[in-house]
Design a protein around this motif. Structure first.
Motif, short mmCIF file in Angstrom:
data_model
loop_
_atom_site.label_atom_id
_atom_site.label_comp_id
_atom_site.label_asym_id
_atom_site.label_seq_id
_atom_site.Cartn_x
_atom_site.Cartn_y
_atom_site.Cartn_z
N ASN A 58 8.78 17.36 -5.18
CA ASN A 58 7.70 16.88 -4.31
C ASN A 58 7.04 15.65 -4.94
O ASN A 58 7.33 15.28 -6.08
N GLU A 59 6.15 15.06 -4.17
CA GLU A 59 5.44 13.85 -4.61
C GLU A 59 3.94 14.13 -4.72
O GLU A 59 3.10 13.33 -4.33
N ALA A 60 3.60 15.29 -5.28
CA ALA A 60 2.18 15.64 -5.43
C ALA A 60 1.48 14.63 -6.34
O ALA A 60 2.06 14.12 -7.30
N VAL A 61 0.21 14.31 -6.03
CA VAL A 61 -0.57 13.39 -6.86
C VAL A 61 -1.51 14.20 -7.75
O VAL A 61 -1.95 15.31 -7.39
N LEU A 62 -1.83 13.60 -8.92
CA LEU A 62 -2.75 14.25 -9.86
C LEU A 62 -4.07 13.47 -9.85
O LEU A 62 -4.10 12.28 -10.16
N ILE A 63 -5.13 14.15 -9.44
CA ILE A 63 -6.46 13.53 -9.44
C ILE A 63 -7.16 13.94 -10.73
O ILE A 63 -7.31 15.14 -11.01
N ILE A 64 -7.57 12.95 -11.53
CA ILE A 64 -8.29 13.24 -12.78
C ILE A 64 -9.67 12.60 -12.71
O ILE A 64 -9.86 11.55 -12.10
N LYS A 65 -10.63 13.25 -13.35
CA LYS A 65 -11.99 12.72 -13.38
C LYS A 65 -12.70 13.15 -14.65
O LYS A 65 -12.46 14.24 -15.18
N ASN A 66 -13.53 12.23 -15.16
CA ASN A 66 -14.40 12.53 -16.28
C ASN A 66 -15.80 12.02 -15.95
O ASN A 66 -16.07 11.66 -14.80
N VAL A 67 -16.66 11.96 -16.93
CA VAL A 67 -18.04 11.57 -16.65
C VAL A 67 -18.17 10.11 -16.23
O VAL A 67 -19.20 9.69 -15.71
N TYR A 68 -17.10 9.32 -16.45
CA TYR A 68 -17.17 7.90 -16.13
C TYR A 68 -16.55 7.55 -14.78
O TYR A 68 -16.77 6.46 -14.26
N GLY A 69 -15.73 8.44 -14.21
CA GLY A 69 -15.13 8.09 -12.93
C GLY A 69 -13.94 8.98 -12.60
O GLY A 69 -13.64 9.98 -13.27
N THR A 70 -13.23 8.58 -11.53
CA THR A 70 -12.11 9.35 -10.99
C THR A 70 -10.96 8.41 -10.67
O THR A 70 -11.18 7.27 -10.26
N THR A 71 -9.73 8.89 -10.87
CA THR A 71 -8.56 8.09 -10.48
C THR A 71 -7.45 9.02 -10.01
O THR A 71 -7.48 10.24 -10.24
N VAL A 72 -6.45 8.42 -9.34
CA VAL A 72 -5.32 9.18 -8.80
C VAL A 72 -4.05 8.70 -9.48
O VAL A 72 -3.78 7.50 -9.57
N LEU A 73 -3.22 9.64 -9.96
CA LEU A 73 -1.98 9.32 -10.66
C LEU A 73 -0.79 9.79 -9.83
O LEU A 73 -0.80 10.91 -9.29
N ARG A 74 0.23 8.93 -9.74
CA ARG A 74 1.48 9.32 -9.07
C ARG A 74 2.51 9.72 -10.13
O ARG A 74 2.52 9.16 -11.23
N ILE A 81 10.69 18.60 -11.96
CA ILE A 81 9.73 18.30 -13.03
C ILE A 81 8.98 17.01 -12.67
O ILE A 81 9.60 15.98 -12.44
N SER A 82 7.66 17.08 -12.67
CA SER A 82 6.80 15.92 -12.39
C SER A 82 6.00 15.59 -13.65
O SER A 82 5.41 16.48 -14.27
N THR A 83 5.99 14.31 -14.00
CA THR A 83 5.31 13.86 -15.23
C THR A 83 4.21 12.87 -14.86
O THR A 83 4.42 11.94 -14.10
N TYR A 84 3.01 13.09 -15.46
CA TYR A 84 1.86 12.23 -15.20
C TYR A 84 1.31 11.74 -16.54
O TYR A 84 0.98 12.55 -17.42
N LYS A 85 1.19 10.43 -16.69
CA LYS A 85 0.64 9.85 -17.94
C LYS A 85 -0.83 9.49 -17.72
O LYS A 85 -1.18 8.74 -16.81
N ILE A 86 -1.68 10.04 -18.59
CA ILE A 86 -3.12 9.76 -18.50
C ILE A 86 -3.36 8.33 -19.00
O ILE A 86 -2.94 7.98 -20.10
N PRO A 87 -4.04 7.48 -18.24
CA PRO A 87 -4.28 6.09 -18.67
C PRO A 87 -5.20 6.03 -19.90
O PRO A 87 -6.00 6.93 -20.14
N ASN A 88 -5.06 4.92 -20.66
CA ASN A 88 -5.85 4.76 -21.88
C ASN A 88 -7.35 4.76 -21.62
O ASN A 88 -8.14 5.18 -22.46
N SER A 89 -7.75 4.26 -20.45
CA SER A 89 -9.18 4.22 -20.13
C SER A 89 -9.79 5.61 -20.07
O SER A 89 -11.01 5.77 -20.21
N PHE A 90 -8.95 6.65 -19.87
CA PHE A 90 -9.42 8.03 -19.88
C PHE A 90 -9.14 8.71 -21.21
O PHE A 90 -9.97 9.46 -21.72
N SER A 91 -7.98 8.44 -21.79
CA SER A 91 -7.57 9.16 -23.01
C SER A 91 -8.29 8.67 -24.26
O SER A 91 -8.24 9.32 -25.29
N SER A 92 -8.97 7.53 -24.20
CA SER A 92 -9.66 7.01 -25.38
C SER A 92 -11.12 7.43 -25.44
O SER A 92 -11.82 7.09 -26.39
N ILE A 93 -11.60 8.17 -24.45
CA ILE A 93 -12.99 8.58 -24.38
C ILE A 93 -13.09 10.07 -24.70
O ILE A 93 -12.45 10.90 -24.05
#
Length: 409
Positions: A58-74, A81-93
């Motif tokens: 499937n092509e499910a999307v992953l919605i992630i959010k922290n105290v600074y904002g929200t984004t959608v990952l494809r 098997i579906s793989t989602y990489k968390i962007p640096n703008s989220f993983s560095s906080i």
């Protein structure tokens, strides 16, 4: 008729083709997804990848959010098997990231991961100190605030140690603070003596720059005053100089240079004069002209709102004890002088002389003022204003009054 048949055939074909080409909406009711990634805690700066296994591709999307904002990952998909990489703008906080796996508005899975401060690398340390100048005596203080962070600017964990040192004169004080609610802070109270406090901080091998807090004198305490002068005569020419003792605060510190000292003088008639001076090395000086007649002064000095001096009596003897008045033949020119001072010398130019003219009924007609030149002062009574008649005139110089009766022709 044939044209209508052709049009009908074309419409039927178009409808059939469009119906067969429309994509079928994926049935999500039977799809389930499971998080394969077992780790749920990461260090800031790590490369974070979340993997999911599904019962169907499937092509499910992953919605992630922290105290600074929200984004959608494809995803990147490989069969189920579906793989989602968390962007640096989220993983560095350093904070918690919440995620939801969504397919066609259906929520397949939810969860969260924790990102913590990176304590493995060199710490950054921000330090703030203020105010930078405080009053001696132990009641005033500067506040030191330390903000240790990791290399990505994430605040260090509570209970992280921050060592501080502050030096005053020959004494060095060492203390240990602990981070709480992002900062480690303390208050540094002023000593009783003036000077400079040098302050520095250290956390996880990182040193702050040197900070300085200047210790200023407290409010002035009471002091004494004296005076110097060339002689004691009231000649209206010489200068008397008032001088304070070394003005200090209650802790023995000399007050700051430039402290304003007001000298208040009350004469024998209750009239007040004022002069002022500013301190240099704690001493203030102020000057006044001698009076023009015999006087007794009482001088008091003040540092406004803080301190006062003793009451200082100053007496002046009369420099001029008498003078002569000479009239012209028609009595319209009045010459005062020569006016001599205490050594029989002519008084300095500029001594004030006043004449008050009265009519025969002692009603004041006019007041004239002038100053001496080479020991003399002169008044002229103009015939256009002062008609032929009898007049009385009072001359006042150096506090000495003399009366004359005039008959003007």
């Amino acid at each position: 008729m044939k044209h209508y048949i052709y049009i009908l055939v074309i419409l039927i074909c178009s409808f059939s083709c469009s119906k067969s080409d429309a994509p079928k909406k994926q049935d999500t009711s039977t799809i389930t997804s499971t998080l394969i990634t077992k780790k749920d805690s990461f260090t800031a700066g790590d490369s974070i990848v979340l993997k999911f296994s599904s019962t169907k591709e499937n092509e499910a999307v992953l919605i992630i959010k922290n105290v600074y904002g929200t984004t959608v990952l494809r995803p990147k998909t490989d069969k189920e098997i579906s793989t989602y990489k968390i962007p640096n703008s989220f993983s560095s906080i350093a904070n918690k990231i919440h995620w939801e796996l969504i397919l066609n508005s259906n929520k397949l899975a939810t969860g969260s991961i924790q990102i913590t401060t990176d304590t493995t690398k060199k710490t950054k340390l921000e330090t703030y100190l203020g105010p930078r100048s405080i009053i001696a005596g132990g009641n005033d203080f500067s506040m030191l605030v330390n903000v240790p962070t990791d290399w990505l600017d994430n605040p260090m964990l509570d209970d992280t140690k921050v060592a501080i040192k502050h030096q005053f004169k020959k004494e060095i004080t060492i203390d240990t603070l602990r981070v709480k609610n992002l900062v480690a802070w303390t208050t540094i109270y002023s000593p009783k003596k003036t000077g400079r406090i040098l302050i520095t901080s250290l956390s996880s091998g990182t040193k702050s720059k040197e900070l300085t807090s200047v210790i200023l004198p407290d409010n002035a305490s009471d002091f004494t005053i004296g005076y110097t002068r060339n002689h004691k005569y009231a000649d209206g020419n010489q200068i008397i100089t008032f001088t304070s003792s070394t003005i200090k605060d209650n802790h023995g510190n000399i007050v700051s240079d430039g402290t304003l000292v007001l000298f208040s003088v009350k004469n024998s008639n209750g009239i007040q004069l004022q002069t002022n001076g500013t301190t240099i090395n704690g001493v203030a000086k102020a000057k006044l002209l001698h009076p023009t007649k015999k006087e007794s002064w009482v001088v008091t000095a003040y540092v406004t709102g803080a301190a006062k001096s003793n009451n200082l009596p100053v007496d002046f003897d009369a420099a001029i004890v008498d003078y002569t008045i000479t009239l012209s033949k028609d009595n319209r020119t009045i010459t005062i002088g020569p006016i001599e001072s205490f050594m029989q010398q002519l008084v300095p130019d500029g001594l004030a002389v006043k004449a008050t003219i009265y009519d025969a009924n002692k009603i004041v007609l006019n007041t004239k003022e002038t100053t001496t030149l080479k020991g003399f002062a002169t008044f002229n009574l103009d015939s256009d204003f002062y008609k032929s008649n009898d007049y009385n005139i009072t001359i006042e110089a150096a506090g000495i009054k003399k009366n004359k009766t005039l008959h003007l022709r």
